[in-house]
Write a protein that holds these residues in place. Structure first.
Motif, PDB file in Angstrom:
ATOM      1  N   UNK A 152       0.827  -1.496   0.408  1.00  0.00           N
ATOM      2  CA  UNK A 152       0.398   0.029   0.229  1.00  0.00           C
ATOM      3  C   UNK A 152       0.925   1.327   0.090  1.00  0.00           C
ATOM      4  N   UNK A 153       2.302   1.308   0.080  1.00  0.00           N
ATOM      5  CA  UNK A 153       2.898   2.146   0.237  1.00  0.00           C
ATOM      6  C   UNK A 153       4.852   2.053  -0.779  1.00  0.00           C
ATOM      7  N   UNK A 154       4.510   2.759  -1.685  1.00  0.00           N
ATOM      8  CA  UNK A 154       5.993   2.721  -1.835  1.00  0.00           C
ATOM      9  C   UNK A 154       6.233   3.466  -3.491  1.00  0.00           C
ATOM     10  N   UNK A 155       7.714   3.437  -3.881  1.00  0.00           N
ATOM     11  CA  UNK A 155       7.927   4.462  -5.045  1.00  0.00           C
ATOM     12  C   UNK A 155       8.779   3.479  -5.639  1.00  0.00           C
ATOM     13  N   UNK A 156       8.371   3.927  -6.669  1.00  0.00           N
ATOM     14  CA  UNK A 156       9.730   3.379  -7.767  1.00  0.00           C
ATOM     15  C   UNK A 156      10.502   4.885  -8.362  1.00  0.00           C
ATOM     16  N   UNK A 157      12.141   4.838  -9.187  1.00  0.00           N
ATOM     17  CA  UNK A 157      12.396   5.427  -9.889  1.00  0.00           C
ATOM     18  C   UNK A 157      13.145   4.419 -10.394  1.00  0.00           C
ATOM     19  N   UNK A 158      12.610   5.065 -11.956  1.00  0.00           N
ATOM     20  CA  UNK A 158      13.356   3.766 -13.250  1.00  0.00           C
ATOM     21  C   UNK A 158      14.129   5.179 -13.995  1.00  0.00           C
ATOM     22  N   UNK A 159      15.201   5.230 -13.880  1.00  0.00           N
ATOM     23  CA  UNK A 159      16.310   5.685 -14.805  1.00  0.00           C
ATOM     24  C   UNK A 159      17.072   5.371 -16.283  1.00  0.00           C
ATOM     25  N   UNK A 160      17.594   5.311 -17.154  1.00  0.00           N
ATOM     26  CA  UNK A 160      18.383   4.738 -18.329  1.00  0.00           C
ATOM     27  C   UNK A 160      19.264   3.342 -17.992  1.00  0.00           C
ATOM     28  N   UNK A 161      20.060   3.837 -16.554  1.00  0.00           N
ATOM     29  CA  UNK A 161      20.724   1.929 -16.807  1.00  0.00           C
ATOM     30  C   UNK A 161      20.741   1.316 -15.055  1.00  0.00           C
ATOM     31  N   UNK A 162      19.717   2.141 -14.582  1.00  0.00           N
ATOM     32  CA  UNK A 162      18.843   1.622 -13.139  1.00  0.00           C
ATOM     33  C   UNK A 162      17.561   1.371 -13.132  1.00  0.00           C
ATOM     34  N   UNK A 163      17.265   1.508 -11.988  1.00  0.00           N
ATOM     35  CA  UNK A 163      16.097   1.380 -11.179  1.00  0.00           C
ATOM     36  C   UNK A 163      15.604   1.069 -10.032  1.00  0.00           C
ATOM     37  N   UNK A 164      15.042   1.540  -9.356  1.00  0.00           N
ATOM     38  CA  UNK A 164      15.421   1.229  -7.721  1.00  0.00           C
ATOM     39  C   UNK A 164      13.798   1.318  -7.393  1.00  0.00           C
ATOM     40  N   UNK A 165      13.608   0.208  -6.232  1.00  0.00           N
ATOM     41  CA  UNK A 165      12.485   0.289  -5.447  1.00  0.00           C
ATOM     42  C   UNK A 165      11.898   0.454  -4.262  1.00  0.00           C
TER      43      UNK A 165
END
Length: 613
Positions: free
Chosen positions: A66-79
């Motif tokens: 129910x809570x979270x955020x992702x950041x997607x870059x060209x060569x990396x991604x984090x959750x």
């Protein structure tokens, strides 16, 4: 009705899709000249429970929390997730695609500042972030020499080809016999807090529902009408909701108190307020940055602060408190029927977690007053009980065997919302299980018995719940309690019992009391009752005091209690609580369940003799 309105075990996300979907997102970002994109678990109202068309994070990553955020870059991604979901995320998202990060220990802003390159452009959807969040992300980008860019349309929507349509759940009136206060009286009270501005944009659907005495059905588990409102200092309010959701009764009642307009008219309305140079209050917690940007670019002034309706809603009136008590008696009877049934089935070796969830929902559905469950039931056996917000699926479903079984559930009734957790021993518990359970129980009792002066915050109470665990070098990674609504969200602010709980507790507030303990890979424990803040008269006391009235009624498993760890006052509290449970619920259950209840609520001394023998 059951299949559509009650709990489903079908997961919307699939970690196997992560690589392909992230790849498609990166291709879409490249078209827009963006180096990356921020994907929050949010809709336009920052709600905990969002409609299916807003489940972008889940669709992209597979993560169902129910809570979270992702950041997607060209060569990396984090959750990024909090302590409730650090174990869950590893089973639902692809670790070869996403780095998993603790949202507190390493916030997304820090990760962004490290990963972005100079001149990169990081995209975000201004409808899905608050102005404060946007400011934090902008600062992180600036630190890297990059820029934060608002997108005109969300790139995930371009690649989510089977995205569900926006919900059109019917809106219904919330009767005075449940609300306890008229719309006109609520509006008058809310306006007294708006003297510094020309009006308030109501962006939290909970506040919209409460202020206008309506309820909706746009999201699962919480009777929310998704929409916005505008409360001017003078004149008629405006409610922005899709007219197709209004029944004849709800339209007639709402029209007596407010103008009604379509959601598409909101941006033009805010634009006009800006052109008039208006100072408008926005809720800092739920207002989308897009609306404040519209107001300020045309000359208005956005006043960001807590929506005053949030605190008004949190303090229940006498009618709402009476409804909460009635709802908990009704729900306690259903829970007791389940516990009695479970006691007869648990050792058969045939029962699974899903069986238990379905059985409990069946016992609740026996009441015609039930409207819905209040959140997806958490039913964990063995190691699954150590995952605080575990949600059983067809893939994770396991048999209930000797050890610990934890079930956390709740219900929605028009007169109240419930939330209860019980930890149950299946077979004879180990000494370690009894020790840990009793330390959690000591914390639960310490909160239940707390007496404190006005002005005391949830953070101060939170420490009481942890003391017995701290003495043994133990703790738990979630708050002790959250606020609860009145036929609204099972998670309601601003009050909370937590290390970060800064709101003073006020008579009429309802909060949960749920300390826990989790041994990863082995077992978990949580004991949860809902309590209402009340005034207390202390003989010969010199100052006003407050305390808690326990609302939840259901047995606490005596097989898990180690009496040697309890002091006489704690034993007296447990015996008195069980006597109240027995007296209140016995007339509401059948004879066989009543016999089980009598044994389950016997005095601790008698229970200890029986266990020892």
């Amino acid at each position: 009705m059951f299949e559509s309105r009650f709990q489903s075990f079908v997961e919307l996300g699939d970690p196997a899709h992560g690589s392909a979907r992230v790849g498609a997102l990166r291709a879409e970002l490249a078209k827009e000249g963006l180096a990356g994109f921020i994907v929050p678990r949010a809709d336009e109202h920052q709600g905990e429970y969002v409609p299916p068309n807003a489940e972008r994070l889940r669709w992209l990553t597979g993560f169902a929390g129910s809570a979270g955020i992702a950041v997607v870059l060209k060569d990396a991604a984090a959750l990024f997730v909090d302590g409730r979901y650090t174990a869950q995320v590893k089973t639902q998202a692809d670790g070869s695609v996403f780095e998993f990060r603790h949202i507190v220990d390493e916030p997304p802003t820090e990760w962004i500042a490290k990963k972005l390159k100079a001149a990169d452009k990081l995209g975000y959807d201004p409808h899905l972030h608050t102005p404060d969040a946007v400011a934090r992300f902008a600062a992180a980008c600036e630190k890297a020499g990059a820029g934060l860019v608002a997108v005109d349309s969300n790139p995930i929507d371009a690649i989510w080809l089977d995205r569900p349509p926006a919900p059109l759940g019917p809106i219904s009136p919330h009767a005075m016999r449940f609300a306890g206060e008229s719309v006109a009286a609520k509006i008058a009270r809310a306006r007294t807090a708006l003297m510094a501005s020309d009006g308030l944009v109501i962006s939290d659907p909970h506040n919209l529902a409460w202020l206008f005495n309506i309820r909706g059905s746009d999201v699962l588990y919480t009777p929310l009408p998704l929409g916005y409102g505008y409360l001017p200092l003078e004149g008629r309010p405006v409610v922005f909701v899709d007219g197709r959701k209004l029944t004849a009764a709800s339209r007639q009642g709402l029209a007596r108190q407010a103008e009604i307009d379509e959601p598409d008219a909101l941006e033009r309305f805010i634009d006009e307020l800006g052109r008039q140079g208006r100072r408008v209050t926005f809720d800092a917690a739920t207002a989308p940055a897009h609306l404040t940007q519209v107001l300020e670019r045309t000359g208005g002034k956005a006043d960001l602060r807590p929506d005053p309706i949030t605190l008004m809603k949190a303090v229940k009136n006498p009618v709402e408190l009476a409804g909460a008590r009635a709802a908990h008696e009704r729900d306690g009877a259903a829970m007791t029927r389940f516990l009695a049934w479970f006691a007869g089935q648990a050792l058969s070796g045939r029962l699974t977690e899903i069986d238990a969830v379905k059985a409990l929902e069946t016992f609740r559905r026996a009441s015609p007053a039930l409207k819905d469950i209040s959140f997806p039931t958490i039913a964990g056996a063995g190691a699954n009980s150590a995952i605080p917000h575990y949600r059983v699926s067809e893939a994770s479903n396991r048999k209930i065997e000797r050890g610990i079984f934890l079930i956390d559930s709740g219900a929605q009734y028009e007169d109240g919302t419930t939330d209860i957790t019980r930890t149950i021993a299946v077979g004879r518990p180990t000494p370690l299980m009894r020790d840990r359970f009793t330390r959690v129980l000591k914390g639960h009792i310490a909160v239940a018995r707390a007496v404190f002066p006005p002005g005391t915050t949830g953070a101060q109470i939170d420490a009481l719940a942890r003391m017995a665990l701290w003495r043994s070098g133990l703790d738990f990674d979630h708050g002790t309690g959250h606020g609860v609504g009145s036929y609204l969200s099972v998670h309601e602010g601003p009050q909370r019992l937590a290390k970060t709980g800064t709101t003073p507790l006020v008579p009429g507030m309802i909060v949960s009391n749920e300390p826990g303990y989790y041994a990863a890979g082995a077992f978990g424990i949580r004991i949860e009752n809902l309590v209402a803040v009340e005034t207390r008269t202390i003989p010969r006391g010199e100052r006003p005091m407050l305390g808690f009235e326990t609302l939840t009624l259901a047995p606490i498993d005596l097989a898990l209690v180690e009496p040697k760890l309890l002091d006489p006052e704690e034993i007296a509290w447990l015996d008195a609580y069980h006597a109240r449970v027995r007296k209140t619920l016995s007339p509401l259950v059948a004879a066989a369940t009543r016999r089980w209840l009598t044994q389950a609520t016997r005095r601790l001394a008698a229970a200890n003799r029986r266990t020892s023998s």
